[in-house]
Design a protein around this motif. Sequence first.
Motif, PDB file in Angstrom:
ATOM      1  N   ILE A  42      -2.899   1.574 -14.530  1.00  0.00           N
ATOM      2  CA  ILE A  42      -4.328   2.025 -14.348  1.00  0.00           C
ATOM      3  C   ILE A  42      -4.729   1.479 -13.121  1.00  0.00           C
ATOM      4  N   ALA A  43      -4.570   0.130 -12.997  1.00  0.00           N
ATOM      5  CA  ALA A  43      -5.065  -0.582 -11.729  1.00  0.00           C
ATOM      6  C   ALA A  43      -4.348  -0.102 -10.530  1.00  0.00           C
ATOM      7  N   VAL A  44      -3.184   0.132 -10.581  1.00  0.00           N
ATOM      8  CA  VAL A  44      -2.475   0.854  -9.449  1.00  0.00           C
ATOM      9  C   VAL A  44      -3.082   2.218  -9.066  1.00  0.00           C
ATOM     10  N   LEU A  45      -3.372   2.914 -10.018  1.00  0.00           N
ATOM     11  CA  LEU A  45      -4.165   4.325  -9.751  1.00  0.00           C
ATOM     12  C   LEU A  45      -5.253   4.193  -9.348  1.00  0.00           C
ATOM     13  N   LEU A  46      -6.129   3.387  -9.883  1.00  0.00           N
ATOM     14  CA  LEU A  46      -7.568   3.275  -9.426  1.00  0.00           C
ATOM     15  C   LEU A  46      -7.723   2.615  -8.145  1.00  0.00           C
ATOM     16  N   THR A  47      -7.197   1.678  -8.112  1.00  0.00           N
ATOM     17  CA  THR A  47      -7.242   0.627  -6.725  1.00  0.00           C
ATOM     18  C   THR A  47      -6.213   0.979  -5.513  1.00  0.00           C
ATOM     19  N   GLY A  48      -5.225   1.745  -5.769  1.00  0.00           N
ATOM     20  CA  GLY A  48      -4.399   2.037  -4.778  1.00  0.00           C
ATOM     21  C   GLY A  48      -4.432   3.533  -4.376  1.00  0.00           C
ATOM     22  N   ALA A  49      -3.585   4.450  -5.367  1.00  0.00           N
ATOM     23  CA  ALA A  49      -3.422   5.564  -5.247  1.00  0.00           C
ATOM     24  C   ALA A  49      -4.513   6.425  -4.964  1.00  0.00           C
ATOM     25  N   LEU A  50      -5.581   6.424  -5.750  1.00  0.00           N
ATOM     26  CA  LEU A  50      -6.788   6.942  -5.618  1.00  0.00           C
ATOM     27  C   LEU A  50      -7.606   6.896  -4.658  1.00  0.00           C
ATOM     28  N   LYS A  51      -7.382   5.277  -4.251  1.00  0.00           N
ATOM     29  CA  LYS A  51      -8.381   4.899  -2.798  1.00  0.00           C
ATOM     30  C   LYS A  51      -7.563   5.739  -1.889  1.00  0.00           C
ATOM     31  N   ASN A  52      -6.335   5.910  -1.921  1.00  0.00           N
ATOM     32  CA  ASN A  52      -5.731   6.401  -0.592  1.00  0.00           C
ATOM     33  C   ASN A  52      -5.691   8.143  -0.631  1.00  0.00           C
ATOM     34  N   PHE A  53      -5.635   8.517  -1.830  1.00  0.00           N
ATOM     35  CA  PHE A  53      -5.453   9.914  -1.864  1.00  0.00           C
ATOM     36  C   PHE A  53      -6.353  10.465  -2.918  1.00  0.00           C
ATOM     37  N   ASN A  54      -7.190  11.668  -2.489  1.00  0.00           N
ATOM     38  CA  ASN A  54      -7.823  12.285  -4.045  1.00  0.00           C
ATOM     39  C   ASN A  54      -6.886  13.179  -4.295  1.00  0.00           C
ATOM     40  N   ARG A  55      -5.753  12.934  -5.119  1.00  0.00           N
ATOM     41  CA  ARG A  55      -4.897  13.980  -5.425  1.00  0.00           C
ATOM     42  C   ARG A  55      -4.721  14.325  -6.886  1.00  0.00           C
ATOM     43  N   ALA A  56      -4.526  15.537  -7.379  1.00  0.00           N
ATOM     44  CA  ALA A  56      -4.678  15.681  -8.529  1.00  0.00           C
ATOM     45  C   ALA A  56      -3.700  15.076  -9.658  1.00  0.00           C
ATOM     46  N   GLU A  57      -2.320  14.954  -8.775  1.00  0.00           N
ATOM     47  CA  GLU A  57      -1.306  14.317  -9.497  1.00  0.00           C
ATOM     48  C   GLU A  57      -1.723  12.875 -10.094  1.00  0.00           C
ATOM     49  N   PHE A  58      -2.467  12.144  -9.216  1.00  0.00           N
ATOM     50  CA  PHE A  58      -2.660  10.689  -9.850  1.00  0.00           C
ATOM     51  C   PHE A  58      -3.772  10.762 -11.050  1.00  0.00           C
ATOM     52  N   PHE A  59      -4.579  11.927 -10.834  1.00  0.00           N
ATOM     53  CA  PHE A  59      -5.811  12.083 -12.039  1.00  0.00           C
ATOM     54  C   PHE A  59      -4.968  12.702 -13.202  1.00  0.00           C
ATOM     55  N   TYR A  60      -3.821  13.453 -13.111  1.00  0.00           N
ATOM     56  CA  TYR A  60      -2.953  13.604 -14.118  1.00  0.00           C
ATOM     57  C   TYR A  60      -2.217  12.533 -14.812  1.00  0.00           C
ATOM     58  N   GLN A  61      -1.714  11.782 -13.945  1.00  0.00           N
ATOM     59  CA  GLN A  61      -0.970  10.498 -14.320  1.00  0.00           C
ATOM     60  C   GLN A  61      -2.213   9.323 -14.818  1.00  0.00           C
ATOM     61  N   LEU A  62      -3.502   9.352 -14.585  1.00  0.00           N
ATOM     62  CA  LEU A  62      -4.341   8.583 -15.059  1.00  0.00           C
ATOM     63  C   LEU A  62      -4.819   9.092 -16.460  1.00  0.00           C
ATOM     64  N   SER A  63      -4.981  10.244 -16.593  1.00  0.00           N
ATOM     65  CA  SER A  63      -5.276  10.695 -17.677  1.00  0.00           C
ATOM     66  C   SER A  63      -4.403  10.589 -18.882  1.00  0.00           C
ATOM     67  N   ASN A  64      -2.959  10.670 -18.533  1.00  0.00           N
ATOM     68  CA  ASN A  64      -2.164  10.458 -19.379  1.00  0.00           C
ATOM     69  C   ASN A  64      -2.018   9.004 -20.113  1.00  0.00           C
ATOM     70  N   VAL A  65      -2.349   7.890 -18.941  1.00  0.00           N
ATOM     71  CA  VAL A  65      -2.281   6.391 -19.418  1.00  0.00           C
ATOM     72  C   VAL A  65      -3.446   6.352 -20.304  1.00  0.00           C
ATOM     73  N   TYR A  66      -4.793   6.800 -19.757  1.00  0.00           N
ATOM     74  CA  TYR A  66      -5.857   6.725 -20.829  1.00  0.00           C
ATOM     75  C   TYR A  66      -5.534   7.151 -22.198  1.00  0.00           C
ATOM     76  N   TYR A  67      -4.862   8.399 -22.352  1.00  0.00           N
ATOM     77  CA  TYR A  67      -4.580   8.814 -23.847  1.00  0.00           C
ATOM     78  C   TYR A  67      -3.813   8.019 -24.636  1.00  0.00           C
ATOM     79  N   ILE A  68      -2.670   7.389 -23.860  1.00  0.00           N
ATOM     80  CA  ILE A  68      -1.737   6.611 -24.390  1.00  0.00           C
ATOM     81  C   ILE A  68      -2.659   5.436 -24.979  1.00  0.00           C
ATOM     82  N   THR A  69      -3.415   4.560 -24.250  1.00  0.00           N
ATOM     83  CA  THR A  69      -4.166   3.533 -24.590  1.00  0.00           C
ATOM     84  C   THR A  69      -5.469   3.717 -25.309  1.00  0.00           C
ATOM     85  N   GLU A  70      -5.508   5.256 -25.846  1.00  0.00           N
ATOM     86  CA  GLU A  70      -6.559   5.479 -26.294  1.00  0.00           C
ATOM     87  C   GLU A  70      -7.955   5.364 -26.118  1.00  0.00           C
ATOM     88  N   GLN A  71      -8.047   5.727 -24.708  1.00  0.00           N
ATOM     89  CA  GLN A  71      -9.244   5.763 -23.972  1.00  0.00           C
ATOM     90  C   GLN A  71      -9.640   7.174 -23.796  1.00  0.00           C
TER      91      GLN A  71
END
Length: 112
Positions: A42-71
């Motif tokens: 989550i930290a890598v996606l929020l502070t790195g990936a999404l800071k450098n790219f506003n790309r759908a792929e990262f939001f899909y990854q992020l949503s997956n991790v949030y669901y896994i962690t019950e957020q």
Amino acid sequence: QMKFEEAIKNLSKLVEMKPLVFNTWFAYAETLIAVGEYEQAIAVLLTGALKNFNRAEFFYQLSNVYYITEQDQLGNEALQNALSLDRNLKDSMIEYYPILEEKINQISGNNE
């Protein structure tokens, strides 16, 4: 496990040296997810990936991790961002993250 740790270390260095290479960020987050390092992913996606790219792929990854962690609320927000950025990636992302199929149906059902 050792291979993963080494991969994570190398990917971490790569994104520092070349922060504008999309595939490196994607692989970095993917590897963290694979070994269950969800908070770090989550930290890598929020502070790195999404800071450098506003790309759908990262939001899909992020949503997956949030669901896994019950957020689920954060997962839904990330998933809605992903869908609004690139809905065409939906099917390939569901292959990576099967949990998204049910969540996309829920979100779509709520909006119609």
